[in-house]
Scaffold this motif. Structure first.
Motif, mmCIF file in Angstrom:
data_model
loop_
_atom_site.group_PDB
_atom_site.id
_atom_site.type_symbol
_atom_site.label_atom_id
_atom_site.label_comp_id
_atom_site.label_asym_id
_atom_site.label_seq_id
_atom_site.Cartn_x
_atom_site.Cartn_y
_atom_site.Cartn_z
ATOM 1 N N TYR A 147 1.503 3.779 -3.202
ATOM 2 C CA TYR A 147 1.061 5.169 -3.011
ATOM 3 C C TYR A 147 2.200 6.119 -3.358
ATOM 4 O O TYR A 147 1.991 7.134 -4.036
ATOM 5 C CB TYR A 147 0.615 5.387 -1.570
ATOM 6 N N GLU A 148 3.428 5.799 -2.907
ATOM 7 C CA GLU A 148 4.597 6.632 -3.220
ATOM 8 C C GLU A 148 4.819 6.744 -4.725
ATOM 9 O O GLU A 148 5.198 7.809 -5.233
ATOM 10 C CB GLU A 148 5.852 6.035 -2.581
ATOM 11 N N GLN B 67 0.832 -1.206 0.000
ATOM 12 C CA GLN B 67 0.000 0.000 0.000
ATOM 13 C C GLN B 67 0.867 1.256 0.000
ATOM 14 O O GLN B 67 0.657 2.180 -0.802
ATOM 15 C CB GLN B 67 -0.929 0.008 1.220
ATOM 16 N N ASN B 68 1.828 1.297 0.902
ATOM 17 C CA ASN B 68 2.661 2.487 1.041
ATOM 18 C C ASN B 68 3.533 2.705 -0.191
ATOM 19 O O ASN B 68 3.649 3.828 -0.699
ATOM 20 C CB ASN B 68 3.543 2.362 2.284
#
Length: 248
Positions: A227-228, A223-224
């Motif tokens: 997103y980045e 997820q992280n």
């Protein structure tokens, strides 16, 4: 003499990473994890190592080292990583970001007393990191399978390939003599330890207290990271911090 090893390595790793599976949309639930059995074994190793290093009875890094010193280490670690960030952003064609980080490095390395103080942030130049994994993503290389790397933790085939290339793309390694060049590496390591200590309660609750820490960390990382990179994240309606702490 010009060293062509980084260039050759970039080409080889890019080709290998490009043979990986298509992007996250091609896998069930957006997660491609064909190596789960092996990944879980590595995860257990990482979890046990983390427990030995960070779950003792002592105060640890965050409780022992004064906040002022921690901030100086963090600022220095960020400063010495900026030249490599600039290289990646140039390869990505992001000239504005590369210019801003060049200015950040110049200001912090001079006015900021060798990078000990982040004066550039006060001038509106906020921290902006990048790596070769992001460069590969910009070039269109697919994410590939999820991987858990010994000691380093969650990753993907693309990011792992990027980590290998990043070993050779730090300009400071070619201009700073030994042993001074290793000071930056030590600072980055201490900064990582500091971040782990700072968020110790949250990490412990997930890594050592959740019913399935492997699934939690896999989802949180993907997820992280996506997103980045501006990619579609799996389980967008799932809160990875709302974990079941019963079990184990």
């Amino acid at each position: 003499m010009l060293n062509f090893r980084p260039v050759v390595l970039m080409a080889v790793v890019s080709a290998v990473a490009g043979c990986s599976v298509p992007g996250p949309g091609g896998a069930p639930d957006g997660i491609h994890d064909p190596y789960e059995v092996k990944n879980r074994k590595v995860h257990d190793f990482n979890r046990n190592l983390d427990k030995k290093l960070f779950s003792g009875d002592g105060p640890g890094y965050a409780g022992t080292v004064p906040p002022f010193v921690q901030e100086r280490v963090s600022s220095f670690a960020d400063t010495v990583s900026l030249p490599q960030t600039v290289v990646n952003q140039l390869l990505q064609g992001r000239l504005v970001r590369a210019t801003n980080n060049s200015l950040r490095f110049t200001l912090n390395a001079t006015i900021g007393v060798g990078g000990m103080f982040d004066v550039a942030k006060e001038w509106g130049l906020d921290p902006d990191e990048s790596d070769f994994g992001e460069t590969l993503a910009v070039w269109g290389v697919p994410e590939g399978a999820y991987l858990e790397v010994p000691v380093l933790g969650p990753s993907t085939e693309r990011d792992t390939a990027g980590d290998v290339v990043d070993l050779f793309t730090d300009p400071l390694k070619y201009v700073v003599p030994t042993p001074e060049r290793y000071i930056g590496t030590v600072a980055k390591g201490l900064d990582t330890v500091g971040e782990r200590s700072k968020f110790g309660g949250t990490v412990d609750s997930i890594l050592h207290g959740s019913a399935d820490s492997y699934l939690q960390f896999r989802l949180m990382y993907l997820q992280n990271r996506r997103y980045e990179l501006g990619e579609d994240a799996p389980g967008a309606d799932f809160d990875p911090l709302a974990v079941d702490t019963e079990g184990f």
